[in-house]
Design an enzyme around this catalytic site. Structure first.
Site, PDB file in Angstrom:
ATOM      1  N   GLN A 133      19.590-105.221 -67.294  1.00 33.76           N
ATOM      2  CA  GLN A 133      20.363-106.092 -68.181  1.00 33.76           C
ATOM      3  C   GLN A 133      21.089-107.157 -67.360  1.00 33.76           C
ATOM      4  OE1 GLN A 133      20.590-105.860 -71.731  1.00 33.76           O
ATOM      5  NE2 GLN A 133      21.412-107.883 -71.342  1.00 33.76           N
ATOM      6  N   ASP A 225      30.130-106.059 -75.294  1.00 29.48           N
ATOM      7  CA  ASP A 225      29.159-104.999 -75.591  1.00 29.48           C
ATOM      8  C   ASP A 225      29.806-104.058 -76.608  1.00 29.48           C
ATOM      9  OD1 ASP A 225      27.021-103.205 -75.517  1.00 29.48           O
ATOM     10  OD2 ASP A 225      27.611-102.285 -73.606  1.00 29.48           O
ATOM     11  N   ARG A 293      15.171-110.516 -70.771  1.00 31.94           N
ATOM     12  CA  ARG A 293      14.867-109.163 -70.285  1.00 31.94           C
ATOM     13  C   ARG A 293      13.416-109.095 -69.844  1.00 31.94           C
ATOM     14  NH1 ARG A 293      17.860-104.790 -71.950  1.00 31.94           N
ATOM     15  NH2 ARG A 293      16.515-103.698 -70.479  1.00 31.94           N
TER      16      ARG A 293
HETATM   17  N1   CP Z   1      20.227-104.226 -74.194  1.00 33.05           N
HETATM   18  C1   CP Z   1      19.416-103.154 -74.255  1.00 33.05           C
HETATM   19  O1   CP Z   1      19.185-102.457 -73.271  1.00 33.05           O
HETATM   20  O2   CP Z   1      18.857-102.935 -75.476  1.00 33.05           O
HETATM   21  P1   CP Z   1      18.061-101.627 -75.922  1.00 33.05           P
HETATM   22  O3   CP Z   1      19.040-100.495 -75.936  1.00 33.05           O
HETATM   23  O4   CP Z   1      17.542-101.950 -77.296  1.00 33.05           O
HETATM   24  O5   CP Z   1      16.947-101.382 -74.954  1.00 33.05           O
HETATM   25  N1  NVA Z   2      26.695 -99.794 -73.341  1.00 39.13           N
HETATM   26  C1  NVA Z   2      25.595 -99.654 -74.261  1.00 39.13           C
HETATM   27  C2  NVA Z   2      24.467-100.553 -73.877  1.00 39.13           C
HETATM   28  C3  NVA Z   2      23.284-100.523 -74.801  1.00 39.13           C
HETATM   29  C4  NVA Z   2      22.163-101.386 -74.331  1.00 39.13           C
HETATM   30  C5  NVA Z   2      25.137 -98.196 -74.271  1.00 39.13           C
HETATM   31  O1  NVA Z   2      25.071 -97.582 -73.207  1.00 39.13           O
HETATM   32  O2  NVA Z   2      24.862 -97.684 -75.357  1.00 39.13           O
END
Ligand code: CP
Ligand code: NVA
Length: 308
Positions: A133, A225, A293
């Site tokens: 990410q 996030d 990504r």
């Molecule tokens: N941002 C991300 O990792 O998305 P996913 O959880 O959908 O893979």
């Molecule tokens: N911080 C979040 C990111 C998801 C891509 C998780 O770990 O669920």
């Protein structure tokens, strides 16, 4: 030359810049008609202990673009560490596929997979970090501003896995990283202490605040996030009571640099950490970021699985 891609901290600034340059090159090549099949005959096993949209699709499509194949292994099939010991899963896959991408709860499980394999292991998110990410995020920032060094990146919200990797990549590449988070939701102290020397070397300023308004002042990038990460679902009511002052809304965005962009790793919880108005507004780069990504990870795959 690395075997694995487990954490941003393992890579030098030069190696990270090389990955970004390769991602830019592969993206251009793809948009101009398609990539060379540099991973022809190669297979990536994708182990998921948690749900995913972006990580799964971008790795699978990325392998196709480069001439290889990807294999999705759900929690039910693998039962990593439950149905079978991690060391055994690792040694079985080692003789059948050319690389492993794993999304896990416990970061140690990635280290264990890496220890028991000769093939590359890629971190597709752990409770500790999300380096793929961060690579896509910094690629998005680079494309937007034409530079990474000295860019003010402000993260507002939970000091989680996404925040850790973003701080690490900013510190390595000389961007300034500021975080505003509530009490009790700090990033792991160890992540801050281990990155400090790299920040000093690159000239990156790291700032840790509680006040989101102070944090976004002069920000070129505002990042947020989810308030509740995967695996923390039982805490969501408690978190929803604490985090509302940390919402990215039009007012907060108006307090940043006028050219500021807004990023979010997604999935977004609209109306919680980000409003619709911001997510769909002129400052948002949420979808180019998600698309990056694909390009960022193709660079990682080419770098680790290709015969370069
Ligand atoms: N941002 C991300 O990792 O998305 P996913 O959880 O959908 O893979
Ligand atoms: N911080 C979040 C990111 C998801 C891509 C998780 O770990 O669920």
């Amino acid at each position: 030359m690395h075997k694995d891609f487990l954490d941003i901290i393992d890579y030098t600034p030069e190696e990270l810049q090389e990955l970004i340059d390769l991602a830019v090159e592969l993206k251009k090549e793809y948009q101009q008609g398609g990539n060379q099949p540099v991973l022809k005959g190669k297979v990536l096993a994708m182990i998921f202990q948690k749900p995913s949209l972006r990580t799964r699709v971008s790795f699978e499509v990325g392998m196709y673009h480069l001439g290889g194949n990807a294999l999705y292994l759900s929690p039910n099939e693998i039962g990593l560490g439950q149905r079978e010991a991690i060391a055994d899963v690792a040694r079985v896959l080692d003789g059948m596929v050319h690389g492993i991408m794993a999304r896990v709860f416990d970061h140690e499980h990635l280290l264990e997979l890496a220890h028991w394999t000769t093939i590359p292991v890629i971190n597709g998110l752990s409770d500790y970090s999300h380096p793929c990410q961060a690579l896509a995020d910094i690629l998005t920032i680079y494309e937007e501003f034409g530079q990474i060094k000295d860019i003010n990146i402000t993260y507002v919200g939970d000091g989680n896995n996404v925040a850790v990797s973003l701080m690490q990549i900013a510190a390595k590449l000389g961007a300034n990283f500021t975080i505003a988070n509530p009490v009790d939701y700090d990033m792991p102290a160890e992540s801050i202490e281990t990155i400090r020397p790299y920040a000093e070397a690159s000239g990156s300023k790291l700032t840790f605040l509680r006040d989101p308004h102070e944090a976004v002042r002069h920000a070129k990038v505002i990042y947020t996030d989810t308030w509740t990460s995967m695996g923390q679902e039982e805490e969501s009511a408690k978190r929803e009571a604490v985090f509302p002052p940390y919402q990215i809304n039009a007012q907060l965005v108006s307090e940043a640099d006028p050219d500021a962009i807004v990023l979010h790793c997604l999935p977004a919880h609209r109306g919680q950490e980000i409003t619709d108005e911001v997510a769909d507004g002129p400052h948002s780069r949420l979808f180019p970021e998600a698309h990056n990504r694909l390009h960022a990870q193709k660079a990682v795959l080419y770098n680790l699985l290709g015969n370069k």
